[in-house]
Design a protein around this motif. Structure first.
Motif, short mmCIF file in Angstrom:
data_model
loop_
_atom_site.label_atom_id
_atom_site.label_comp_id
_atom_site.label_asym_id
_atom_site.label_seq_id
_atom_site.Cartn_x
_atom_site.Cartn_y
_atom_site.Cartn_z
N LYS A 83 -26.69 7.57 25.73
CA LYS A 83 -25.57 7.36 26.65
C LYS A 83 -24.24 7.42 25.93
O LYS A 83 -23.28 8.01 26.42
CB LYS A 83 -25.75 6.02 27.37
CG LYS A 83 -26.96 5.96 28.30
CD LYS A 83 -27.04 4.61 28.98
CE LYS A 83 -28.23 4.52 29.92
NZ LYS A 83 -29.51 4.55 29.20
N ILE A 84 -24.17 6.79 24.77
CA ILE A 84 -22.92 6.82 24.01
C ILE A 84 -22.57 8.23 23.58
O ILE A 84 -21.40 8.62 23.53
CB ILE A 84 -23.04 5.89 22.77
CG1 ILE A 84 -23.16 4.44 23.22
CG2 ILE A 84 -21.82 6.05 21.85
CD1 ILE A 84 -23.41 3.47 22.09
N ASN A 85 -23.60 9.00 23.30
CA ASN A 85 -23.40 10.39 22.86
C ASN A 85 -23.06 11.32 24.02
O ASN A 85 -22.80 12.51 23.81
CB ASN A 85 -24.67 10.89 22.15
CG ASN A 85 -24.39 12.02 21.20
OD1 ASN A 85 -23.34 12.06 20.55
ND2 ASN A 85 -25.32 12.96 21.09
N ILE A 95 -22.62 1.37 29.35
CA ILE A 95 -23.99 0.84 29.44
C ILE A 95 -24.70 1.04 28.11
O ILE A 95 -25.42 0.15 27.63
CB ILE A 95 -24.76 1.53 30.58
CG1 ILE A 95 -24.11 1.21 31.93
CG2 ILE A 95 -26.23 1.07 30.59
CD1 ILE A 95 -24.75 1.95 33.09
N GLY A 96 -24.50 2.21 27.50
CA GLY A 96 -25.12 2.48 26.21
C GLY A 96 -24.64 1.54 25.13
O GLY A 96 -25.42 1.07 24.29
N MET A 120 -27.04 -1.04 23.03
CA MET A 120 -27.12 -1.06 21.57
C MET A 120 -26.64 -2.40 21.01
O MET A 120 -27.20 -2.90 20.02
CB MET A 120 -26.30 0.09 20.98
CG MET A 120 -26.86 1.46 21.31
SD MET A 120 -26.20 2.78 20.24
CE MET A 120 -26.98 2.39 18.67
N LEU A 121 -25.65 -2.98 21.64
CA LEU A 121 -25.17 -4.28 21.20
C LEU A 121 -26.26 -5.33 21.34
O LEU A 121 -26.51 -6.13 20.42
CB LEU A 121 -23.94 -4.69 22.00
CG LEU A 121 -23.38 -6.09 21.72
CD1 LEU A 121 -22.91 -6.19 20.27
CD2 LEU A 121 -22.24 -6.42 22.68
N ALA A 122 -26.92 -5.33 22.50
CA ALA A 122 -28.01 -6.29 22.73
C ALA A 122 -29.13 -6.08 21.72
O ALA A 122 -29.69 -7.05 21.19
CB ALA A 122 -28.54 -6.14 24.16
N ALA A 123 -29.45 -4.82 21.44
CA ALA A 123 -30.53 -4.51 20.50
C ALA A 123 -30.18 -4.99 19.09
O ALA A 123 -31.01 -5.60 18.41
CB ALA A 123 -30.79 -3.01 20.50
N ILE A 124 -28.97 -4.72 18.65
CA ILE A 124 -28.56 -5.12 17.29
C ILE A 124 -28.52 -6.63 17.16
O ILE A 124 -28.97 -7.20 16.15
CB ILE A 124 -27.18 -4.51 16.95
CG1 ILE A 124 -27.29 -2.98 16.85
CG2 ILE A 124 -26.64 -5.08 15.64
CD1 ILE A 124 -25.97 -2.27 16.71
N LEU A 125 -28.01 -7.32 18.18
CA LEU A 125 -27.95 -8.77 18.14
C LEU A 125 -29.35 -9.38 18.10
O LEU A 125 -29.57 -10.41 17.46
CB LEU A 125 -27.19 -9.30 19.36
CG LEU A 125 -25.68 -9.01 19.39
CD1 LEU A 125 -25.07 -9.49 20.70
CD2 LEU A 125 -24.99 -9.69 18.21
N LEU A 126 -30.30 -8.74 18.77
CA LEU A 126 -31.68 -9.23 18.75
C LEU A 126 -32.29 -9.15 17.36
O LEU A 126 -33.14 -9.97 16.99
CB LEU A 126 -32.54 -8.44 19.73
CG LEU A 126 -32.55 -8.89 21.19
CD1 LEU A 126 -33.36 -7.93 22.03
CD2 LEU A 126 -33.09 -10.30 21.32
#
Length: 236
Positions: free
Chosen positions: A42-44, A74-75, A79-85
Motif C-alpha cells: 500500500k505504501i508503495n 492504511i499501509g 506497518m507501524l502496528a507490525a513493527i510495534l508488535l
C-alpha cells in the motif's frame, strides 16, 4: 466481582507459564509477518491483489486504491502496528493499533465471502485478542472497573515450566472448530474467478442456479446481495 477476580487469577497464572509466553511471542511475530508485506504494498502505491473488479472484494479494493493518501495511510498504520508488535516494550500499543484494522478486515472478508482472508483474518483477530488479554494487567486501568490501588501491576513470582496441555489443547480444538465452521457457514461463495466459482456448482442442489450466480458476480459485476437473491429465487 468474582468473575473478574477469577480472570485476574487465571491471567496471573498464564503470565507465569513460559510456554504460554512463547506462544505470545509467536503470535506477535506471526501477526507482524501478516501486516508487513500488505502494508508495504500500500505504501508503495501498488494494488493489493489482482482480483477482478467484478468480484465483490474487487469492487472494494479498486475503490480503496483510488482514495488518494488514505490508501498508503492504511499501509503506514499496518506497518507501524507490525513493527510495534515486534518490540517487547511497545507490543501492547502495537496490539491496540492492530485490533481495529484486523477487525475491519475480518468483517469485510465475511461480508463479501472473500477466499483470500476468510480463514486468516478471523484467526489473526483471535490472536490479537489473545495478546490484549495477555497484557490485561496494563489495559485493565483503561477499563471502567473498580481497581485496587495497592495492587502491584504484575506480581513477581517464580516461572512455571509445566507444559499447559489444557491451554494448547483448547487452541487446537478452537482452530479445528473454526475451520469446520467457516467451511460450512456458506452454501455458496463467489470464489476468486468464474472457473473456481463454477467448480462448486456440481456439489450444490441447484447447479444451474449456481452457474447463474457465478455469472452474475464475475460477468455482470453485480453485488453479492443481488446475486444471492437471484440464486435463492432460481433455486426454488
Amino acid at each position: 466481582m468474582k468473575i473478574i477476580a477469577k480472570f485476574e487469577q487465571f491471567h496471573l497464572q498464564a503470565r507465569q507459564n513460559i510456554w504460554i509466553g512463547y506462544f505470545a511471542i509467536f503470535c506477535r511475530i506471526a501477526l507482524a509477518a501478516g501486516f508487513l508485506p500488505s502494508g508495504f504494498v500500500k505504501i508503495n502505491g501498488e494494488r493489493f491483489t489482482a482480483l477482478a473488479n467484478n468480484h465483490p472484494m474487487g469492487h472494494y479494493l479498486d475503490a480503496l486504491f483510488y482514495t488518494g493518501y488514505y490508501y498508503p495511510f492504511i499501509g503506514v498504520m499496518q506497518m507501524l502496528a507490525a513493527i510495534l508488535l515486534l518490540i517487547p516494550r511497545t507490543a501492547t500499543l502495537g496490539a491496540l493499533i492492530y485490533f481495529p484494522i484486523i477487525l475491519n478486515i475480518t468483517v469485510l472478508s465475511l461480508a463479501v465471502r472473500f477466499d483470500g482472508s476468510l480463514f486468516t483474518s478471523p484467526l489473526m483477530l483471535t490472536a490479537v485478542i489473545f495478546l490484549l488479554g495477555w497484557d490485561y494487567h496494563k489495559l485493565k486501568y483503561l477499563l471502567p472497573l473498580k481497581q485496587n490501588n495497592t495492587e502491584i501491576l504484575l506480581p513477581l513470582q517464580s516461572k512455571n515450566n509445566k507444559f499447559p496441555f489444557v491451554f494448547f489443547g483448547s487452541v487446537f480444538i478452537y482452530m479445528i472448530s473454526f475451520v469446520l465452521f467457516i467451511t460450512n457457514i456458506y452454501s455458496i461463495m463467489p470464489r476468486n474467478t468464474l472457473a473456481e466459482c463454477a467448480r462448486q456448482c456440481d456439489k450444490t442442489k441447484h447447479p444451474e442456479a449456481c452457474i447463474s450466480f457465478c455469472e452474475c458476480i464475475h460477468k455482470k459485476g453485480n453485488s453479492l446481495q443481488e446475486c444471492l437473491k437471484t440464486y435463492k429465487k432460481d433455486g426454488l
